[in-house]
Design a protein around this motif. Structure first.
Motif, PDB file in Angstrom:
ATOM      1  N   GLU A  55      28.967  47.394 -24.670  1.00 15.59           N
ATOM      2  CA  GLU A  55      27.507  47.499 -24.740  1.00 15.59           C
ATOM      3  C   GLU A  55      26.803  46.665 -23.661  1.00 15.59           C
ATOM      4  O   GLU A  55      25.623  46.379 -23.771  1.00 15.59           O
ATOM      5  CB  GLU A  55      27.036  47.083 -26.141  1.00 15.59           C
ATOM      6  CG  GLU A  55      27.487  48.026 -27.243  1.00 15.59           C
ATOM      7  CD  GLU A  55      26.961  49.448 -27.086  1.00 15.59           C
ATOM      8  OE1 GLU A  55      25.861  49.640 -26.524  1.00 15.59           O
ATOM      9  OE2 GLU A  55      27.667  50.383 -27.511  1.00 15.59           O
ATOM     10  N   SER A  59      27.282  48.713 -17.902  1.00 15.21           N
ATOM     11  CA  SER A  59      28.142  49.839 -18.265  1.00 15.21           C
ATOM     12  C   SER A  59      27.773  51.068 -17.438  1.00 15.21           C
ATOM     13  O   SER A  59      26.591  51.316 -17.177  1.00 15.21           O
ATOM     14  CB  SER A  59      27.970  50.164 -19.758  1.00 15.21           C
ATOM     15  OG  SER A  59      28.634  51.372 -20.072  1.00 15.21           O
ATOM     16  N   LEU A  61      27.837  53.882 -18.556  1.00 10.13           N
ATOM     17  CA  LEU A  61      27.274  54.812 -19.537  1.00 10.13           C
ATOM     18  C   LEU A  61      25.900  54.297 -19.989  1.00 10.13           C
ATOM     19  O   LEU A  61      25.759  53.140 -20.363  1.00 10.13           O
ATOM     20  CB  LEU A  61      28.201  54.935 -20.748  1.00 10.13           C
ATOM     21  CG  LEU A  61      29.634  55.372 -20.438  1.00 10.13           C
ATOM     22  CD1 LEU A  61      30.494  55.253 -21.682  1.00 10.13           C
ATOM     23  CD2 LEU A  61      29.652  56.788 -19.878  1.00 10.13           C
ATOM     24  N   ARG A  66      25.234  55.941 -25.227  1.00 10.48           N
ATOM     25  CA  ARG A  66      26.178  55.203 -26.068  1.00 10.48           C
ATOM     26  C   ARG A  66      25.730  55.226 -27.531  1.00 10.48           C
ATOM     27  O   ARG A  66      26.539  55.443 -28.438  1.00 10.48           O
ATOM     28  CB  ARG A  66      26.326  53.760 -25.573  1.00 10.48           C
ATOM     29  CG  ARG A  66      26.998  53.651 -24.224  1.00 10.48           C
ATOM     30  CD  ARG A  66      27.376  52.221 -23.864  1.00 10.48           C
ATOM     31  NE  ARG A  66      26.342  51.233 -24.050  1.00 10.48           N
ATOM     32  CZ  ARG A  66      25.587  50.719 -23.078  1.00 10.48           C
ATOM     33  NH1 ARG A  66      25.745  51.125 -21.820  1.00 10.48           N
ATOM     34  NH2 ARG A  66      24.691  49.787 -23.346  1.00 10.48           N
ATOM     35  N   ARG A  70      27.781  56.941 -30.605  1.00 11.35           N
ATOM     36  CA  ARG A  70      28.138  56.169 -31.803  1.00 11.35           C
ATOM     37  C   ARG A  70      27.574  56.829 -33.068  1.00 11.35           C
ATOM     38  O   ARG A  70      28.245  56.888 -34.092  1.00 11.35           O
ATOM     39  CB  ARG A  70      27.655  54.724 -31.677  1.00 11.35           C
ATOM     40  CG  ARG A  70      28.473  53.891 -30.693  1.00 11.35           C
ATOM     41  CD  ARG A  70      28.024  52.433 -30.709  1.00 11.35           C
ATOM     42  NE  ARG A  70      28.792  51.598 -29.823  1.00 11.35           N
ATOM     43  CZ  ARG A  70      29.985  51.069 -30.099  1.00 11.35           C
ATOM     44  NH1 ARG A  70      30.548  51.315 -31.266  1.00 11.35           N
ATOM     45  NH2 ARG A  70      30.614  50.299 -29.234  1.00 11.35           N
ATOM     46  N   LEU A 153      34.185  55.651 -21.747  1.00  5.77           N
ATOM     47  CA  LEU A 153      33.741  56.548 -22.813  1.00  5.77           C
ATOM     48  C   LEU A 153      34.817  56.670 -23.891  1.00  5.77           C
ATOM     49  O   LEU A 153      34.519  56.603 -25.089  1.00  5.77           O
ATOM     50  CB  LEU A 153      33.388  57.916 -22.225  1.00  5.77           C
ATOM     51  CG  LEU A 153      32.950  59.006 -23.184  1.00  5.77           C
ATOM     52  CD1 LEU A 153      31.731  58.592 -23.995  1.00  5.77           C
ATOM     53  CD2 LEU A 153      32.659  60.285 -22.405  1.00  5.77           C
ATOM     54  N   LEU A 156      34.763  53.518 -25.900  1.00  2.00           N
ATOM     55  CA  LEU A 156      33.597  53.500 -26.786  1.00  2.00           C
ATOM     56  C   LEU A 156      33.856  54.345 -28.030  1.00  2.00           C
ATOM     57  O   LEU A 156      33.578  53.923 -29.159  1.00  2.00           O
ATOM     58  CB  LEU A 156      32.370  54.026 -26.036  1.00  2.00           C
ATOM     59  CG  LEU A 156      31.090  54.165 -26.849  1.00  2.00           C
ATOM     60  CD1 LEU A 156      30.475  52.799 -27.096  1.00  2.00           C
ATOM     61  CD2 LEU A 156      30.101  55.070 -26.123  1.00  2.00           C
TER      62      LEU A 156
END
Length: 174
Positions: A55, A59, A61, A66, A70, A153, A156
């Motif tokens: 996080e 990142s 992403l 993200r 999630r 990814l 994550l």
């Protein structure tokens, strides 16, 4: 109610207490998930360290993506606690409610661009039992993301699956 109750008076390890103090100070209470994770302090610290790594601001992403990933994993795993937590985070980051509510139908929704659709399809393929990431999906991903971003990814998705499965297995409620 959680299947395992962990009262505030639980004798957490000495090295975990300062962290729990800070977490309690931030929100006023410790969530059931935090209290349960605290029973396995080294695993909890590893979980939090990975969370911080995934996080981070640097990142590859986007933070909104993200949060959407999630939340989608949380929906698939039917984790009410995770859905609330990650959905709230998405809204805090500026994801429109309309977009968040269309998340389960992202593949057909005009609210999602092709990069988001590819990332969410990747998350679903990893999360859903019996599904696999195929070459076509990887080609779609590579149109929008670098190899490093795809590896992140995958990390994550794995992290959120760990969180959702942990909370669901122990009956952590929203």
């Amino acid at each position: 109610m959680s299947y395992i109750d962990t009262p505030d008076s639980y004798p957490y390890r000495w090295y975990l207490r300062p962290l729990l103090f800070l977490l309690r100070r931030k929100s006023g209470v410790l969530s059931a998930a935090v209290r349960l994770w605290g029973r396995v302090p080294l695993a909890f610290l590893g979980f939090l360290w990975m969370l911080r790594a995934l996080e981070r601001r640097a990142s590859p992403l986007d933070a909104k993506l993200r949060a959407l990933i999630r939340t989608r994993i949380s929906q698939i795993e039917v984790c009410p606690f995770c859905i609330d937590l990650n959905g709230s985070r998405a809204l805090e980051l500026g994801v429109a409610e309309e977009k968040l509510f269309a998340l389960a139908e992202f593949a057909a929704s005009p609210l999602y661009d092709e990069a988001e659709k590819a990332a969410l399809a990747f998350a679903e393929a990893i999360t859903t039992t019996g599904r696999r990431v195929d070459e076509e999906l990887m080609v779609r991903l590579k149109r929008h993301y670098s190899d490093d971003a795809i590896v992140e990814l995958a990390a994550l998705v794995a992290h959120q699956n760990l969180s959702a499965k942990f909370n669901t297995a122990l009956g952590v409620e929203a």
